[in-house]
Design a protein around this motif. Sequence first.
Motif, short mmCIF file in Angstrom:
data_model
loop_
_atom_site.label_atom_id
_atom_site.label_comp_id
_atom_site.label_asym_id
_atom_site.label_seq_id
_atom_site.Cartn_x
_atom_site.Cartn_y
_atom_site.Cartn_z
N LYS A 70 -5.89 5.71 -5.17
CA LYS A 70 -6.26 4.89 -4.07
C LYS A 70 -4.98 4.68 -3.27
CE LYS A 70 -9.72 2.28 -6.91
NZ LYS A 70 -10.31 3.33 -7.12
N ALA A 113 -3.54 4.61 0.41
CA ALA A 113 -4.12 4.23 1.53
C ALA A 113 -4.30 5.37 2.45
CB ALA A 113 -3.27 2.88 1.98
N GLY A 114 -3.45 6.30 2.67
CA GLY A 114 -3.32 7.14 3.70
C GLY A 114 -2.39 8.31 3.55
N ARG A 135 -6.70 10.25 -3.93
CA ARG A 135 -7.99 9.50 -4.11
C ARG A 135 -7.86 8.59 -5.44
NH1 ARG A 135 -13.80 11.89 -3.81
NH2 ARG A 135 -13.60 12.47 -6.16
N GLN A 140 -11.78 11.47 1.74
CA GLN A 140 -11.85 10.46 2.86
C GLN A 140 -10.93 9.54 2.90
OE1 GLN A 140 -16.05 9.14 2.09
NE2 GLN A 140 -17.14 11.24 2.20
N ILE A 141 -9.61 10.11 3.06
CA ILE A 141 -8.54 9.12 3.13
C ILE A 141 -8.14 9.25 4.58
CG2 ILE A 141 -6.21 8.54 2.40
CD1 ILE A 141 -7.10 9.73 -0.53
N THR A 162 -5.92 10.06 7.55
CA THR A 162 -5.05 11.33 7.62
C THR A 162 -4.63 11.82 9.01
OG1 THR A 162 -5.98 12.45 5.66
CG2 THR A 162 -4.49 13.89 6.75
N GLN A 204 0.87 -1.39 -0.04
CA GLN A 204 -0.11 -0.08 0.03
C GLN A 204 0.71 1.28 -0.09
OE1 GLN A 204 -2.39 -1.08 3.51
NE2 GLN A 204 -4.22 -0.61 2.19
#
Length: 151
Positions: free
Chosen positions: A69, A71-72, A66, A95-96, A98, A3
């Motif tokens: 994709k 992960a953070g 985003r 909406q990741i 953080t 990831q």
Amino acid sequence: MAQTIYVLNGPNLNLLGTREPEIYGRATLADVEKLCAETAAGFGLVAVCRQSNHEGQLIDWIHQARSEKVAGLVINAGGYTHTSIALHDALVGVQIPTVEVHVSNVFAREDFRHHSFIAKAAFASLCGFGIDGYRLAITGLAAKLGASATA
């Protein structure tokens, strides 16, 4: 496949090591990036480190996170922390997971640094640990993502 996480650094963080070393220490941005890469790898993650002095570029990278994709996110928005509703909105919008990080203890400094627009969009905030705050941020993010330390 590992990831990916993004580590985003905002304005003036390219000056780490030379800018007000009594506040920010002598570690450079290259030191931060090396620490982030090593810490992330310890959890089987890949850290992509980026720095910009421009708010719009930081927002573009958040949006890119985003679409790719990611992960953070770990973000040190520098001075934009205290002023940028646009960064807040971008983080909320993607909406990741953080983590907000700051090298200095912003609450022990000028009053205007005591408010963060980023904090409300992050699941955690760290400040005052020097560059080790990045290691702590990635460790916390890894836990949130369910990533375990590799041997």
